[in-house]
Design an enzyme around this catalytic site. Structure first.
Site, PDB file in Angstrom:
ATOM      1  N   GLY A   1      -4.940  -6.996  61.966  1.00  0.00           N
ATOM      2  CA  GLY A   1      -4.009  -7.884  62.623  1.00  0.00           C
ATOM      3  C   GLY A   1      -2.975  -8.410  61.641  1.00  0.00           C
ATOM      4  O   GLY A   1      -3.129  -8.297  60.420  1.00  0.00           O
ATOM      5  N   CYS A   2      -1.916  -8.999  62.181  1.00  0.00           N
ATOM      6  CA  CYS A   2      -0.831  -9.489  61.326  1.00  0.00           C
ATOM      7  C   CYS A   2      -1.283 -10.674  60.473  1.00  0.00           C
ATOM      8  O   CYS A   2      -1.046 -10.701  59.256  1.00  0.00           O
ATOM      9  CB  CYS A   2       0.383  -9.857  62.172  1.00  0.00           C
ATOM     10  SG  CYS A   2       0.010 -10.895  63.609  1.00  0.00           S
TER      11      CYS A   2
END
Length: 351
Positions: free
Chosen positions: A153-154
């Site tokens: 994920g970011c």
């Protein structure tokens, strides 16, 4: 090498088209999008013009696999799992941008993504265990040998890269880690969302997902693997009214309170000295999201508060590139035997 982009009309897919169309090593063999199937690409995305003006096709295993070597799955959480095993059985390699294979346990995914688990009845714990966590700066060798890559994920990307050197070498204590992150609105995806309307979020700043944000457990899982011991931490994300960009400020306790900012900067710089996309800034130079916009770069800075023995680490990324699709292309490059940064911009057009 032929690449199928599955979910080509979301932000992740659009970035993938833009990156791959400029990369001589790859050919886009499929553009998939169920809501837009049957439409021509250039009519819908004239700002990313494709010379052959392909049709967007319905997403199916047969359509994806007919000409592809690799599938980039730019799909919502849960949906990727309905395709992955079938694509692998067809001989394709799969790079998944969703959270479906980030956890080594399917039960953990079901607990964290309970809404999706109620819709998608998964039975692929073996693939969860097989999948390689696609953080290239940490897992390059495993990525090169993998056939299923789970892109981080970011928020985890923006937190784990700055934390890894200090956790792996026991520089900071395992308790008391705090991550304070800010993300642009594109992190919420392309689907309509009232909270992301300009009149709702413009000229404002707000926290969300306190304590129970889904990325907390992802960060903890990988941080625990890096450190070799269980880690629980505090993570608080915030929404800021910019289209793209992510800023994380990370706090920890030094085991040796005598370490200086220069000491910690040298350690960070040495750890990532072979990675062109990571830049460690001089002490007292603090990064801005504007400096990495539209690039796959990550900028890091570190400062020590010797009054209390705490370390403060800053990181900035473009959440749609290093935080999402740019990282997927890094993984694709590694799997294909190319330089990790092939076809990825590492400098932006400031301002």
């Amino acid at each position: 090498m032929n690449v199928a982009i599955v979910g080509a009309t979301g932000y992740g897919g659009i970035q993938a088209v833009n990156l791959l169309k400029k990369n001589k090593n790859y050919k886009i063999s499929f553009l998939g999008g169920n809501k837009t199937s049957g439409l021509k690409w250039n009519d819908n995305f004239p700002f990313i013009y494709l010379d052959n003006d392909p049709y967007i096709e319905e997403i199916s295993v047969d359509n994806i696999s007919k000409n592809a070597d690799v599938a980039l799955l730019c799909l919502p959480n849960g949906l990727s799992s309905t395709l992955t095993r079938k694509l692998l059985d067809k001989g394709l390699k799969v790079i998944d941008l969703s959270a479906d294979y980030r956890y080594k346990s399917l039960d953990e995914w079901k607990k964290v993504y309970s809404k999706e688990a109620a819709i998608y009845k998964r039975n692929d714990d073996d693939l969860c265990k097989e999948a390689v966590y696609g953080l290239p700066e940490i897992n390059k060798e495993a990525i090169s040998k993998g056939r299923l890559i789970a892109c981080p994920g970011c928020y985890p990307t923006s937190a784990l890269i700055p934390l890894a050197p200090y956790l792996s070498q026991g520089i900071i204590e395992n308790e008391g880690i705090v991550i304070d992150s800010k993300s642009g609105t594109s992190g919420g995806g392309r689907e309509p969302n009232q909270k992301l309307l300009l009149s709702e979020c413009g000229e404002g700043l707000s926290a969300y997902g306190l304590i129970n944000h889904r990325h907390t457990s992802e960060i903890e899982q990988v941080a625990s693997l890096i450190s070799g011991t269980k880690i629980e931490l505090l993570f608080t994300p915030h929404l800021v009214p910019i289209s793209r960009g992510m800023h994380s400020t990370i706090y920890g306790r030094l085991r040796d309170p005598g370490l200086t900012s220069d000491d910690c900067r040298i350690l960070l710089d040495n750890y990532y000295r072979n990675f062109k996309n990571i830049k460690v800034l001089p002490v007292d130079t603090f990064p801005s999201t504007k400096w990495v916009k539209n690039t796959n770069q990550i900028l890091l800075s570190v400062k020590v508060d010797n009054r209390n023995g705490r370390i403060i680490i800053l990181s900035v990324i473009d959440n749609l590139l290093k935080g999402q699709t740019g990282q997927a292309i890094q993984n694709l490059n590694i799997m294909s035997g190319f330089s990790m940064d092939e076809g990825l911009d590492l400098t932006n057009n400031f301002p």
